[in-house]
Design a protein around this motif. Structure first.
Motif, PDB file in Angstrom:
ATOM      1  N   ILE A 509       0.853  -1.187   0.000  1.00 32.96           N
ATOM      2  CA  ILE A 509       0.000   0.000   0.000  1.00 32.96           C
ATOM      3  C   ILE A 509       0.887   1.235   0.000  1.00 32.96           C
ATOM      4  N   VAL A 510       0.657   2.128  -0.954  1.00 33.43           N
ATOM      5  CA  VAL A 510       1.451   3.347  -1.045  1.00 33.43           C
ATOM      6  C   VAL A 510       0.528   4.557  -0.937  1.00 33.43           C
ATOM      7  N   SER A 511       1.132   5.733  -0.783  1.00 37.78           N
ATOM      8  CA  SER A 511       0.382   6.982  -0.698  1.00 37.78           C
ATOM      9  C   SER A 511       0.949   7.960  -1.714  1.00 37.78           C
ATOM     10  N   VAL A 512       0.278   9.090  -1.891  1.00 34.92           N
ATOM     11  CA  VAL A 512       0.738  10.088  -2.861  1.00 34.92           C
ATOM     12  C   VAL A 512       1.055  11.399  -2.164  1.00 34.92           C
ATOM     13  N   ASP A 513       2.033  12.085  -2.696  1.00 43.24           N
ATOM     14  CA  ASP A 513       2.462  13.376  -2.174  1.00 43.24           C
ATOM     15  C   ASP A 513       1.390  14.432  -2.464  1.00 43.24           C
ATOM     16  N   GLU A 514       1.344  15.488  -1.641  1.00 38.81           N
ATOM     17  CA  GLU A 514       0.361  16.553  -1.845  1.00 38.81           C
ATOM     18  C   GLU A 514       0.558  17.238  -3.191  1.00 38.81           C
ATOM     19  N   ASP A 515       1.832  17.383  -3.633  1.00 42.96           N
ATOM     20  CA  ASP A 515       2.090  17.999  -4.936  1.00 42.96           C
ATOM     21  C   ASP A 515       1.511  17.144  -6.064  1.00 42.96           C
ATOM     22  N   VAL A 516       1.558  15.827  -5.884  1.00 47.28           N
ATOM     23  CA  VAL A 516       0.990  14.929  -6.888  1.00 47.28           C
ATOM     24  C   VAL A 516      -0.525  15.084  -6.935  1.00 47.28           C
ATOM     25  N   LEU A 517      -1.148  15.168  -5.759  1.00 47.49           N
ATOM     26  CA  LEU A 517      -2.599  15.373  -5.734  1.00 47.49           C
ATOM     27  C   LEU A 517      -2.982  16.684  -6.390  1.00 47.49           C
ATOM     28  N   ALA A 518      -2.133  17.707  -6.227  1.00 46.62           N
ATOM     29  CA  ALA A 518      -2.404  18.990  -6.869  1.00 46.62           C
ATOM     30  C   ALA A 518      -2.366  18.857  -8.385  1.00 46.62           C
ATOM     31  N   LEU A 519      -1.413  18.077  -8.895  1.00 40.54           N
ATOM     32  CA  LEU A 519      -1.362  17.827 -10.336  1.00 40.54           C
ATOM     33  C   LEU A 519      -2.586  17.048 -10.793  1.00 40.54           C
ATOM     34  N   PHE A 520      -2.954  16.037 -10.013  1.00 40.09           N
ATOM     35  CA  PHE A 520      -4.117  15.226 -10.358  1.00 40.09           C
ATOM     36  C   PHE A 520      -5.378  16.095 -10.452  1.00 40.09           C
ATOM     37  N   ALA A 521      -5.513  17.052  -9.531  1.00 39.38           N
ATOM     38  CA  ALA A 521      -6.703  17.900  -9.504  1.00 39.38           C
ATOM     39  C   ALA A 521      -6.787  18.800 -10.733  1.00 39.38           C
TER      40      ALA A 521
END
Length: 620
Positions: A509-521
């Protein structure tokens, strides 16, 4: 039908055997044919045993106890998986030798498609206990057998396997079925205890002396009083099937709050009144990792996640999805077809499977057919099946179609807007008359299933263009819902977390960085869930062995290029583009190729890209 169904059978039993014989004939089997004696190799059987390891672990001691009761009766006990594959058997040596001759042993498949009418296969088809005696078997080679089988259900009511006792027909005993039923119930109770170690457990009966016996009802609730599971005795006493019980609360069923009963845990059985007015006595067990409110609350969530409704798992904070789920719940189990719209990859099959998982037919099969992917020349035989010799190139024994495979469960027709008009006419007849006629068959076979259809096309426009039958459109459009595209959803973070939790990319199980979530959004996600899953799979493959955190440098190069062409965020580090990113990507591709022994297809699957894309990256 050439076989005579015994006159001693009760009408319901006679119908079960008759329907099974009809299915056997439809499968292309002949009563005089040599049975399919193919048996899995040791390695293949080991894989199947691993897939059913929980069932096997809890069934084995029960099987040994059962064998002690039937020893020296010229019989054997068999455990199968949900598909009828024998996982383990034990019995009298003299009978085992005879059973070997008809491949009645571990690794052999005993569903109706291979062996015709037999207790194991017919139990799977009927989802109920079945005895098949002597010449009630469809194949003459099996007429020397008498078999009694009982389905084993998992804690959520899904078919987990079958427990069977088979012997020489001359040694038939009426009490055998009772012993098998009791043993199957013991296995199911053990599965419940294993699946729900935490939570509030009630063991109850109207007679207190039956608590602690197989007669007791077992109901498990989370710490908020919501029912998670109930064994067969509990369902009988509460006079509700599991599908209906899972929407009930402790207070509604027993007239008491969870906190009050938790306080009575370990005490003598207490007196409770069921919703029906019947008085029962209940022993209360409570297990939790800690007593603090915070930890207990966390534990309650963990317990719920193991047996929550499939539809509830889709509700992750988006109001549009919540509304769709609420509407769908109102029609489940009411024989109303559901039509799902939405873009490709928006989760139409995910919703269909969740509907099936929460329906009264959840223990039946879920059969998905992509109407757009089947060649027009094959779609008829794929959907409706065919008998032996129906056309040139047909399989020797014929084939059961997807519609018959869905009998007793759910049929999901994806991209139905691409179904040829000729097939639309045949499908309409099936839906109207609830029978299917395989190619080359002399008679139609009754079918019963829930219908869910999906399309990324606007079917009303297809009707206006003359490409889709109007009468079929109104037949499949009972409740219509349209899934929003991923870019329009407000629960992206929860969606990402769910995908990572369920898929376990890179084996962890892995997680994503906040910067990655910002790109995803910021991304438009034209491929919706499929694209997001592939991006997460590729990024996870680029993590170091002990890294569990996806950062921008782990994202696929083409994903960042696409984002840069559309709306490149200003805060993306400069090293992400250019030679540095190319080096990172090349290293990840090389590592994946090495890990898969140079197998290009396996490497492409691991990275979530096509073989063509992989070859292009290898040439760079």
């Amino acid at each position: 039908m050439q076989h005579a169904i015994g006159a001693a059978l009760q009408p319901a039993q006679r119908d079960v055997i008759r329907h099974s014989h009809e299915r056997s004939a439809t499968f292309g089997l002949s009563e005089t044919m040599r049975p399919d004696y193919a048996v899995l190799s040791g390695a293949e059987l080991a894989v199947k045993l691993d897939e059913s390891r929980v069932l096997f672990a809890h069934a084995l001691p029960v099987m040994e106890t059962l064998y002690a009761q039937i020893a020296n009766t010229h019989s054997m006990i068999a455990l199968t998986d949900a598909g009828g594959l024998i996982l383990h058997s034990l019995g009298d040596d003299d009978f085992l030798a005879r059973a070997e001759k008809v491949a009645l042993r571990a690794g052999a498949l005993w569903n109706e498609e291979h062996q015709g009418t037999n207790a194991i296969g017919t139990t799977i088809a009927e989802r109920s206990a079945v005895t098949v005696h002597g010449d009630q078997h469809y194949l003459r080679a099996n007429h020397f057998l008498t078999c009694s089988s009982v389905p084993i259900l998992d804690p959520l009511g899904n078919l987990s396997g079958v427990l069977d006792v088979t012997g020489d027909r001359r040694g038939y005993h009426q009490h055998t079925m009772a012993l098998v039923k009791m043993s199957a119930q013991m296995i199911e109770n053990r599965l419940i205890a294993s699946a729900f170690g935490d939570g509030l457990r009630l063991r109850f009966h109207s007679r207190p002396e039956f608590i602690g016996t197989l007669m007791e009802g077992i109901a498990v609730f989370d710490l908020d009083g919501r029912l998670l599971c109930a064994n067969r005795s509990a369902q009988f006493q509460l006079d509700l099937e599991l599908g209906h019980l899972r929407s009930q609360t402790l207070d509604a069923l027993f007239g008491e709050r969870a906190d009050v009963l938790i306080a009575r845990a370990g005490d003598a059985p207490c007196r409770l009144e069921l919703h029906s007015g019947v008085v029962v006595f209940a022993s209360v067990d409570f297990q939790a990792r800690a007593v603090s409110n915070v930890v207990a609350s966390t534990n309650a969530v963990a317990v719920r996640e193991r047996a929550t409704s499939s539809l509830a798992e889709l509700c992750t904070g988006d109001a549009q999805i919540d509304d769709i789920v609420a509407r769908v719940r109102k029609v489940i189990g009411k024989n109303i077809p559901i039509l799902i719209g939405g873009e490709t990859g928006a989760g139409k099959e995910m919703l269909a499977r969740a509907i099936h998982g929460d329906s009264p037919r959840r223990s039946g099969p879920f059969v998905a057919v992509n109407c757009a992917s089947l060649p027009e020349t094959l779609i008829e035989s794929e959907l409706f099946g065919y008998t032996q010799g129906a056309f040139t190139g047909a399989a020797k024994r014929g084939a059961i179609g997807k519609i018959m495979q869905a009998n007793g469960g759910t049929l999901f027709l994806d991209e139905i807007g691409d179904m040829p008009l000729a097939m639309q006419s045949r499908l309409l007849r099936v839906l109207q008359e609830r029978v299917v006629e395989p190619l080359g068959a002399a008679r139609a076979v009754p079918v019963d299933f829930t219908l869910i259809c999906a399309s990324n096309r606007k079917l009303r426009e297809r009707v206006g263009e003359g490409e889709f039958r109007e009468d079929l459109y109104y037949r499949i459009n009972g409740l219509s819902v349209t899934l929003p595209p991923l870019a329009a959803r407000t629960d992206l973070r929860a969606v990402v977390d769910r995908i990572l939790r369920h898929e376990r990319f890179a084996g962890r199980i892995v997680s994503v960085d906040e910067d990655v979530l910002a790109l995803f959004a910021r991304h438009p996600w034209p491929g919706n869930f499929r694209q997001l899953s592939n991006v997460l799979r590729t990024a996870s493959a680029m993590l170091d062995d002990h890294d569990t955190h996806i950062r921008i440098e782990h994202l696929p190069h083409d994903f960042l290029d696409e984002l840069g062409e559309r709306d490149q965020p200003k805060d993306v580090p400069a090293f992400v583009s250019g030679a540095r990113l190319a080096d990172i990507e090349a290293g990840a591709v090389a590592a994946a190729l090495e890990a898969n022994g140079g197998n290009v297809s396996a490497t492409a699957r691991a990275l979530g890209i096509s073989r063509t894309t992989l070859y292009r990256k290898l040439r760079v």
